[in-house]
Design a protein around this motif. Structure first.
Motif, short mmCIF file in Angstrom:
data_model
loop_
_atom_site.label_atom_id
_atom_site.label_comp_id
_atom_site.label_asym_id
_atom_site.label_seq_id
_atom_site.Cartn_x
_atom_site.Cartn_y
_atom_site.Cartn_z
N GLY A 17 -6.74 -10.15 0.84
CA GLY A 17 -6.73 -8.69 0.63
C GLY A 17 -5.34 -8.10 0.55
O GLY A 17 -5.19 -6.88 0.42
N SER A 75 -10.42 -8.36 4.78
CA SER A 75 -9.79 -9.63 4.35
C SER A 75 -10.74 -10.81 4.52
O SER A 75 -10.79 -11.71 3.68
N LYS A 102 -3.12 -7.77 2.95
CA LYS A 102 -3.04 -6.79 4.04
C LYS A 102 -1.98 -7.09 5.10
O LYS A 102 -1.60 -6.19 5.86
N TYR A 106 -8.78 -1.71 -0.48
CA TYR A 106 -7.65 -2.40 -1.11
C TYR A 106 -6.40 -1.54 -1.10
O TYR A 106 -5.30 -2.04 -0.84
N GLU A 128 0.85 -1.19 0.00
CA GLU A 128 0.00 0.00 0.00
C GLU A 128 0.89 1.24 0.00
O GLU A 128 2.05 1.19 0.40
#
Ligand code: RFL
Ligand code: PHB
Length: 389
Positions: A294, A342, A296, A384, A49
């Motif tokens: 996801g 997620s 994450k 996302y 991210e």
């Protein structure tokens, strides 16, 4: 030996925390039970991210990432034989960066060595002590000799199976867990990826994911049974199953090649609360796990240590403990939202044998609705690309 912050674990959370603290002039030592090669040999995350990318730049390790990371404006959802795009940049003004966890870890290791920060690898029987009182310290054995590191704070960055969370008295910690009835079989292969955008596929045979590490290296996954063994999956069986789960227009782009890594990971949602116990802080997988759907896990780890490094900088610089006192609450607020995303994404994309054909139709209805709703696509895109720190 003495330091300000003793960091247990040289995964991405421990190494990034060390680099961020160093930037603030805070002395730290990392203690890791494995060798550097072992740590680099674990093939894991691939999607960063913007918050994570910014923290890596703040830590002074963004150079290779900026040169080699691939920026994605969108990701792809495949279902019902069709391919759909979730526009990230158009809906949120943010992108994600494809850059492997192995490379993040390598950059952080090199930076740590170049800056002369101390790291102990292959430490046996690591144990944390005194964090509920005034004399926190970490002990271990190296080459058969007992070692002790006294410190002001201990950062538990030692992953899900680590010693830090396990050292907290049972009455002081609360855990929440969901185990999914399947795993992911992943392979790494030096073949051009089918797409530079990540593809998540819902199929009657089960979930599939097409990701990449570079323009010449692919990382692909298929949902598998928890009873499956890696040895039972030949490369040929993997390629056949992967192709069967993608719409024809994507399956036609597969270039097969020998796997250079193949492994099975179970899927789990897990949170331990709180994330602070006196002078011990937990960060990353030591305190929470998300299923990888996801992308994450690594990003949450980076977020935790971003918050923790700032709080420790305030403690030493401005002599305020307000941010340290608020660390657990702030980190958990972000963690739970990523847990939700997620879990939701996992639930919508995988075959759950116990939900039968009705469950499969519910998923397609939800995916159809998602693709017809601008509002819902924005919600998905916002989650996302990652929520703000
Ligand atoms: P790590 O990476 O597990 O590192 C912990 C380190 O601590 C060491 N350790 C100890 N050291 C000393 N004493 C002890 N007693 C110790 N016990 C353990 C370990 O050897 C290790 O070096 O945790 P960290 O740093 O919190 O980092 C977390 C991430 O690694 C993890 O969340 C991600 O890999 C999850 N993940 C993904 N995250 C993403 O953000 N995007 C993705 O695309 C993504 N894909 C994935 C993933 C994880 C996967 N698997 C296999 C779990 C894909 C997969 C398949
Ligand atoms: C990966 O590249 O390993 C990857 C990408 C996206 C995910 C999970 C893993 O959601």
């Amino acid at each position: 030996m003495r330091t300000q912050v003793a960091i247990v674990g040289a995964g991405p959370s421990g190494l990034l925390l060390g680099a961020l603290l160093h930037r603030h002039g805070i002395d730290n030592v990392v203690i890791e039970q494995r060798s550097p090669d072992y740590v680099l040999g674990r093939i894991r995350a691939g999607v960063l991210e913007q918050v994570t990318v910014d923290l890596l730049h703040e830590a002074g390790v963004g150079e290779r990432l900026a040169a080699e990371g691939l920026l994605d404006d969108a990701f792809v959802l495949a279902f019902g034989g069709q391919v759909h795009s979730i526009e990230l940049f158009k809906r949120t003004g943010k992108r994600v960066t494809v850059y492997g966890q192995t490379e993040v870890t390598r950059d952080l290791m090199n930076h740590r060595a170049a800056a002369g920060m101390q790291t102990v690898y292959e430490a046996d029987d690591v144990a944390v002590h005194g964090f509920d009182g005034g004399s926190p310290h970490v002990t271990w054995r190296k080459d058969g000799i007992e070692q002790r590191l006294d410190c002001d704070w201990i950062a538990g960055c030692d992953g899900y199976h680590g010693v830090c969370r396990a050292s907290v008295p049972a009455g002081a910690i609360q855990t929440f867990e969901k185990v999914y009835p399947f795993g992911w079989l992943g392979i790494l292969a030096d073949v051009p990826p089918i797409s530079h955008e990540i593809v998540y596929a819902n199929h009657d045979r089960g979930f599939a994911l097409a990701s990449l590490r570079s323009r010449t290296r692919s990382r692909y996954y298929v949902q598998c049974s928890l009873d499956d063994k890696v040895e039972d999956w030949s490369d040929a069986a993997f390629w056949a199953e992967f192709a069967a789960r993608l719409p024809p227009e994507l399956a036609g782009r597969i270039v097969e090649g020998p796997s250079i890594e193949k492994s099975i990971a179970p899927l789990r949602s897990f949170v331990a609360e709180p994330m602070r116990f006196g002078r011990l802080f937990l960060a990353g997988d030591a305190s929470h796990i998300v299923p990888p759907t996801g992308a994450k896990g690594l990003n949450l780890a980076a977020g935790d240590v971003g918050l923790l490094s700032r709080a420790l900088a305030e403690h030493y610089g401005e002599k305020s403990d307000a941010a340290l006192d608020d660390y657990s609450r702030r980190a958990l607020a972000r963690v739970w939202k990523a847990e939700r995303f997620s879990w939701w994404f996992t639930t919508m994309m995988h075959r759950f044998p116990e939900n039968g054909s009705f469950g499969a139709r519910m998923q397609i209805a939800e995916l159809d609705y998602l693709m017809s709703s601008e509002a819902m696509q924005t919600v998905v895109a916002e989650n996302y690309v990652g929520l703000p720190l």
